[in-house]
Design a protein around this motif. Structure first.
Motif, PDB file in Angstrom:
ATOM      1  N   ILE A  10      -1.154   7.858  -7.408  1.00 41.44           N
ATOM      2  CA  ILE A  10      -1.852   6.575  -7.480  1.00 41.44           C
ATOM      3  C   ILE A  10      -1.346   5.655  -6.366  1.00 41.44           C
ATOM      4  O   ILE A  10      -2.122   5.044  -5.648  1.00 41.44           O
ATOM      5  N   SER A  11      -0.034   5.595  -6.205  1.00 38.42           N
ATOM      6  CA  SER A  11       0.554   4.745  -5.179  1.00 38.42           C
ATOM      7  C   SER A  11       0.109   5.180  -3.784  1.00 38.42           C
ATOM      8  O   SER A  11      -0.266   4.363  -2.950  1.00 38.42           O
ATOM      9  N   HIS A  13      -2.562   6.923  -2.979  1.00 34.77           N
ATOM     10  CA  HIS A  13      -3.993   6.655  -2.849  1.00 34.77           C
ATOM     11  C   HIS A  13      -4.233   5.165  -2.602  1.00 34.77           C
ATOM     12  O   HIS A  13      -5.024   4.795  -1.735  1.00 34.77           O
ATOM     13  N   SER A  14      -3.551   4.309  -3.356  1.00 30.74           N
ATOM     14  CA  SER A  14      -3.723   2.868  -3.213  1.00 30.74           C
ATOM     15  C   SER A  14      -3.265   2.397  -1.838  1.00 30.74           C
ATOM     16  O   SER A  14      -3.895   1.533  -1.223  1.00 30.74           O
ATOM     17  N   ARG A  15      -2.185   2.957  -1.355  1.00 31.64           N
ATOM     18  CA  ARG A  15      -1.666   2.583  -0.036  1.00 31.64           C
ATOM     19  C   ARG A  15      -2.671   2.973   1.067  1.00 31.64           C
ATOM     20  O   ARG A  15      -2.953   2.190   1.968  1.00 31.64           O
ATOM     21  N   ARG A  17      -5.897   3.390   0.644  1.00 31.96           N
ATOM     22  CA  ARG A  17      -7.069   2.527   0.465  1.00 31.96           C
ATOM     23  C   ARG A  17      -6.807   1.139   1.041  1.00 31.96           C
ATOM     24  O   ARG A  17      -7.672   0.565   1.703  1.00 31.96           O
ATOM     25  N   MET A  18      -5.594   0.615   0.820  1.00 33.25           N
ATOM     26  CA  MET A  18      -5.235  -0.697   1.355  1.00 33.25           C
ATOM     27  C   MET A  18      -5.346  -0.691   2.881  1.00 33.25           C
ATOM     28  O   MET A  18      -5.918  -1.596   3.489  1.00 33.25           O
ATOM     29  N   GLN A  43      -9.618  -7.492  -0.711  1.00 31.53           N
ATOM     30  CA  GLN A  43      -9.306  -6.283  -1.482  1.00 31.53           C
ATOM     31  C   GLN A  43      -8.009  -5.650  -0.981  1.00 31.53           C
ATOM     32  O   GLN A  43      -7.180  -5.197  -1.779  1.00 31.53           O
ATOM     33  N   ASP A  46      -5.171  -7.721  -2.287  1.00 33.19           N
ATOM     34  CA  ASP A  46      -4.946  -7.449  -3.715  1.00 33.19           C
ATOM     35  C   ASP A  46      -4.127  -6.170  -3.904  1.00 33.19           C
ATOM     36  O   ASP A  46      -3.209  -6.128  -4.724  1.00 33.19           O
ATOM     37  N   LEU A  47      -4.453  -5.139  -3.146  1.00 29.46           N
ATOM     38  CA  LEU A  47      -3.701  -3.883  -3.246  1.00 29.46           C
ATOM     39  C   LEU A  47      -2.269  -4.051  -2.730  1.00 29.46           C
ATOM     40  O   LEU A  47      -1.331  -3.494  -3.307  1.00 29.46           O
ATOM     41  N   LEU A  50      -0.444  -5.593  -5.508  1.00 33.14           N
ATOM     42  CA  LEU A  50      -0.247  -4.601  -6.559  1.00 33.14           C
ATOM     43  C   LEU A  50       0.889  -3.644  -6.208  1.00 33.14           C
ATOM     44  O   LEU A  50       1.714  -3.301  -7.053  1.00 33.14           O
ATOM     45  N   LEU A  51       0.945  -3.245  -4.942  1.00 33.84           N
ATOM     46  CA  LEU A  51       1.986  -2.319  -4.481  1.00 33.84           C
ATOM     47  C   LEU A  51       3.299  -3.030  -4.153  1.00 33.84           C
ATOM     48  O   LEU A  51       4.286  -2.375  -3.823  1.00 33.84           O
TER      49      LEU A  51
END
Length: 135
Positions: A10-11, A13-15, A17-18, A43, A46-47, A50-51
């Motif tokens: 998840i981390s 993937h989120s990184r 995407r960011m 967006q 926001d990521l 979150l991270l």
């Protein structure tokens, strides 16, 4: 260990995407589509929050300030660059700090030059004399 592997995915993937959202926002800004850049950068920010990635928060905040300037929101852009400088300093991101300082300095110099031009422009003299008389 299953949970940590899942969290890592998840981390990761989120990184990714960011970074993609930031790159897309910067590209949109550079081709003159500031209206599209804003939501993409929001967006990405926001990521980054979150991270808990302060370096990327600073980078995206500086990019957002550039978009604000491009849309005529000069005071908001200056505040954004100041915030990006503070975040970069906190994160130890010397390169990000330098970029934000340079952008803020350019913006302040431009604003100062515009103010000077306004005060010295012969067409604005009647207005300026009236303004001085009221002071």
């Amino acid at each position: 260990t299953k949970i940590s592997k899942f969290s890592f995915r998840i981390s990761s993937h989120s990184r990714a995407r960011m970074r993609l959202l930031r790159a897309s926002g910067v590209c949109a800004y550079r081709v003159g589509r500031s209206v599209d850049a804003g939501p993409l950068l929001r967006q990405a920010l926001d990521l980054a929050h979150l991270l808990q990635d302060r370096t990327w928060q600073g980078k995206v905040t500086a990019n957002t300030a550039s978009v604000l300037y491009a849309t005529g929101r000069v005071e908001d852009a200056m505040a954004g660059y100041r915030e990006a400088i503070a975040i970069a300093r906190e994160a130890g991101d010397r390169a990000g700090e330098g970029v934000a300082i340079g952008n803020l300095a350019n913006l302040e110099a431009e604003a100062e030059a515009e103010a000077e031009a306004w005060l010295t422009n012969p067409r604005s003299r009647p207005y300026n004399q009236e303004r001085v008389a009221l002071s």
